[in-house]
Design an enzyme around this catalytic site. Structure first.
Site, PDB file in Angstrom:
ATOM      1  N   GLU A  76       0.838  -1.206   0.000  1.00  0.00           N
ATOM      2  CA  GLU A  76       0.000   0.000   0.000  1.00  0.00           C
ATOM      3  C   GLU A  76       0.874   1.257   0.000  1.00  0.00           C
ATOM      4  O   GLU A  76       0.536   2.259  -0.625  1.00  0.00           O
ATOM      5  CB  GLU A  76      -0.944  -0.006   1.207  1.00  0.00           C
ATOM      6  CG  GLU A  76      -2.055  -1.042   1.047  1.00  0.00           C
ATOM      7  CD  GLU A  76      -3.052  -1.009   2.199  1.00  0.00           C
ATOM      8  OE1 GLU A  76      -2.607  -1.236   3.328  1.00  0.00           O
ATOM      9  OE2 GLU A  76      -4.236  -0.751   1.958  1.00  0.00           O
TER      10      GLU A  76
ATOM     11  N   GLU B  10      -3.961  -9.135   3.335  1.00  0.00           N
ATOM     12  CA  GLU B  10      -4.763  -8.864   4.542  1.00  0.00           C
ATOM     13  C   GLU B  10      -5.959  -9.800   4.669  1.00  0.00           C
ATOM     14  O   GLU B  10      -6.340 -10.173   5.785  1.00  0.00           O
ATOM     15  CB  GLU B  10      -5.275  -7.419   4.536  1.00  0.00           C
ATOM     16  CG  GLU B  10      -4.218  -6.364   4.792  1.00  0.00           C
ATOM     17  CD  GLU B  10      -3.473  -5.924   3.537  1.00  0.00           C
ATOM     18  OE1 GLU B  10      -3.586  -6.617   2.495  1.00  0.00           O
ATOM     19  OE2 GLU B  10      -2.776  -4.905   3.599  1.00  0.00           O
TER      20      GLU B  10
END
Ligand code: NAD
Length: 691
Positions: free
Chosen positions: A115, A135
């Site tokens: 990210e 995730e």
């Protein structure tokens, strides 16, 4: 090496800033994997501010010291409130910085790490790097823009696939999907500097890009595939809904919705359970005094080509080991050849074979000649579960193999220290206890016998890992970790039949507790005859005060030996492949219960308590006896070898969430039901070790 400005400025203990020509270089140095901890986030924010104001630079590069880019967030922080600044603030600063910022990726950029790369304007990576957003594998969704920035680069379809699978995408595929912009040629940092001075001169935040066009049908297809693969898990549903916001909702609003969903999931029980398993696996891979270089294994032998031997040989061949399988029975050899060939083909079909199918097949040799095993560096014995047969095999192996070569046994219940002694080389002897079907089951109990030396153990553990298993260290007791617990749990379930429960009621309650199948359905699947023979063998020496349930014997005496005979605890047929309760079994159980004085039925909670009580008590005893290293590793055994849901962490994790009084009541009930011979473990002390 690139000439970097020696006058680096530190913005936190993990972030340094320097320049190469007219490019600012922000270096993250947070060993071992540059996790995005609070110090990294705070230092990065300050360094970006500095870059923005550094008049000598036209662009910035974010790269990492050590073996990898930011390989994830610091998961230890995830169980509590997150410290400021959080990633979204840092990423907003990168996007607002007037100068383009380039992520230079080596090793892995995963989770918060990728990210971070997505928040940069450009991404360059070494050819062997990998990127991804795993995730979802930990019960969450990306929470710092991953669901909004990724689809603006790759399109919605690819974003759904990458986020829902959580897979690691290697550089060549990442480039094709536009997850990165270039693959570095030569030294990474130098390449990134050149990139910054050429293609990367423009600011290009993902937030400013339009989502590439795709048809609604294509998107629905990607969504339904991901949902099916993940059995509609709540976090996957939420991940897909959030990714789709990229089509309908302004960027900043969508980011807020993503963050809110992430925060809710991060603090959920499911995410806590998955994190617990994650840390348990990491700890299970560390062995302290045994860590070090294992022996080199050029040739591995397998003795016995039945269900287990053929499965083990499959995994050895698939992992690149030259494998020699020896069986005394010519028909067994042919069956093994067919089974291994099919299993290797299946592995290839499902993309799980790391080498060419022909190469994997080429690793296999089969022989009926026992002496052919002589040159093997390690042999795994998987012959009949019979002490006399195994003793003979061990004696011959000890005499045939070169001194120093290792012998491993796959026995489930036999006295492994006695087998080690008969081999004549107890220091080079260990247990490698696989689970069926071997290609699918991750668990491998690696048994340290009384005299196993560290080098042998280390080599066995390394082999387990190399063939894709999860090796868990166990002591040399009957049933090791898993089967020892399972025996107590199954006995408790059988007691409950005498107390008014029917097999299908027990199975249903146990499945709701977290096992994928109840004990009676499992027994039907494995066959009832092995346990029956075991009981007959032990009958003469069984203490008459021990509680003994005769119902299983009565079922077997009817010829109902499980699925393979069409009937066992349940009846199986073409119309009921999963089995249906049978009035014959109901009558036997009801009759036994009435003779035992049962007056009513057992409710679901009672059944679950009794089963869980038996499991946690035996787990505590295993720890007290030094047969397992930690409660968390026992949970790994039950999750990876016995079908307990990883989304619940494991039976011990589940129990650790219950009030102490409830646990005590459970163990009391197990004690009363078991009677003679019951031994109480310090369950409360064990559960305290679970975070
Ligand atoms: P199996 O009966 O399917 O196969 C045993 C094989 O050993 C047969 O092919 C037989 O021909 C061969 N054999 C017998 N004596 C031999 C000898 N002296 N030399 C060479 N080959 C010989 O048994 P299995 O289910 O594969 O179990 C093997 C071992 O693995 C047992 O110790 C068992 O307890 C253990 N185990 C089984 C399972 C399971 O679910 N089946 C799980 C874990 C461990």
């Amino acid at each position: 090496m690139t000439a970097q400005d020696p006058a680096a400025t530190n913005f936190s203990e993990t972030i340094a800033y320097s320049t190469i020509g007219n490019v600012g270089v922000i270096t993250i140095d947070n060993p071992p994997v540059n996790a995005g901890s609070a110090s990294v986030r705070a230092g990065m924010l300050a360094a970006i501010e500095h870059l923005a104001n550094d008049s000598g630079t036209m662009a910035g590069i974010i790269h990492c010291a050590g073996r990898t880019f930011v390989a994830g967030s610091d998961l230890k922080e995830f169980g509590k409130p997150l410290q400021e600044p959080q990633w979204p603030v840092v990423f907003a600063a990168i996007e607002a910085c007037p100068k383009p910022v380039i992520a230079a990726i080596h090793g892995a950029a995963l989770g918060g790490g990728y990210e971070l790369a997505l928040a940069c304007d450009w991404r360059v990576a070494t050819p062997d790097a990998s990127v991804g957003l795993p995730e979802t594998r930990l019960g969450m969704i990306p929470g710092a823009g991953g669901t909004q920035r990724l689809p603006r680069l790759t399109g919605i379809n690819a974003a759904i696939d990458v986020i829902a699978s959580g897979r690691h995408v290697k550089s060549p595929e990442a480039l094709a999907l536009q997850m990165i912009d270039a693959i570095a040629e030569g030294e990474l940092l130098q390449f990134a500097v050149t990139f910054a001075q050429s293609e990367g001169q423009q600011k290009r935040p993902a937030a400013s890009l339009n989502v590439p066009a795709e048809t609604p049908e294509q998107i629905e297809q990607a969504a339904s595939t991901a949902l099916k693969k993940n059995k509609n898990r709540a976090n996957i549903v939420l991940a897909i809904e959030t990714i789709k916001l990229a089509l309908t909702t302004p960027f900043d609003d969508a980011l807020q919705q993503e963050r809110a969903a992430f925060q809710t999931l991060r603090t959920s029980e499911e995410a806590a359970a998955l994190r617990y398993n994650f840390f348990a696996e990491r700890a299970a891979a560390k062995f302290g005094d045994i860590d070090g270089t294992p022996q080199k294994l050029d040739l591995i032998g397998v003795i016995g080509g039945g269900t287990m031997g053929a499965g083990i040989a499959t995994m050895l061949c698939a992992s690149g080991y030259r494998t020699l399988l020896v069986d005394t029975d010519a028909k067994a050899i042919e069956r093994a050849r067919t089974q291994i060939d099919k299993a290797l083909t299946d592995l290839e079909k499902f993309g799980k074979l790391g080498l060419a199918l022909s190469a994997a097949r080429g690793n296999l040799e089969l022989s009926q000649d026992f002496n052919a095993i002589a040159p093997a560096d390690l042999v795994i014995e998987a012959v009949f579960e019979d002490m006399a047969v195994k003793t003979d095999v061990m004696t011959r192996l000890g005499a045939t193999m070169r001194p120093g070569a290792i012998i491993a046994s796959n026995t489930s219940y036999l006295d492994i220290n006695a087998l080690a002694a008969t081999s004549g080389r107890p220091a080079q002897f260990l247990g490698l206890h696989f689970f069926a079907p071997v290609p699918r089951m991750r668990l491998l109990e690696v048994v340290r016998c009384a005299q196993t030396d560290p080098d042998t153990l280390r080599t066995g553990l390394a082999l387990g890992k190399a063939i894709g298993k999860l090796p868990i260290l166990a002591g040399p007791c009957e049933g090791f970790i898993g089967n020892r617990i399972y025996a107590q749990y199954r006995a408790q379930c059988e007691y409950m039949l005498e107390e008014g429960a029917l097999p299908e009621q027990v199975d249903r309650a146990i499945e709701k507790l977290g096992f994928s199948m109840g004990p009676f359905a499992v027994a039907d699947l494995s066959g009832l005859d092995i346990a029956w023979r075991n009981r007959q063998r032990k009958a003469a020496t069984r203490d008459p005060r021990t509680r003994y349930v005769t119902i299983p014997d009565m079922i077997c005496e009817l010829g109902r030996l499980g699925r393979k005979t069409g009937a066992g605890w349940y009846t199986y047929g073409d119309t009921a492949p999963g089995g249906t309760p049978d009035p014959i079994v109901t009558d036997i159980v009801r009759q036994a219960a009435s003779e035992h004085g049962a007056t009513g039925e057992l409710d679901e909670k009672t059944i679950q308590h009794r089963a869980l009580g038996a499991i946690v008590n035996e787990a505590a005893l295993l720890l007290e006896d030094g047969m397992a290293r930690s409660a968390a590793e026992i949970d790994l055994v039950l999750v990876n070898g016995y079908g307990f849901s990883k989304f619940l962490g494991g039976p011990l994790f589940l129990a650790s969430r219950l009030p102490a009084a409830e646990i005590k009541a459970m163990i009391d009930a197990v004690e009363t039901a078991t009677g003679f011979g019951f031994r109480r473990g310090d369950v409360a002390a064990m559960l305290k070790t679970i975070g």
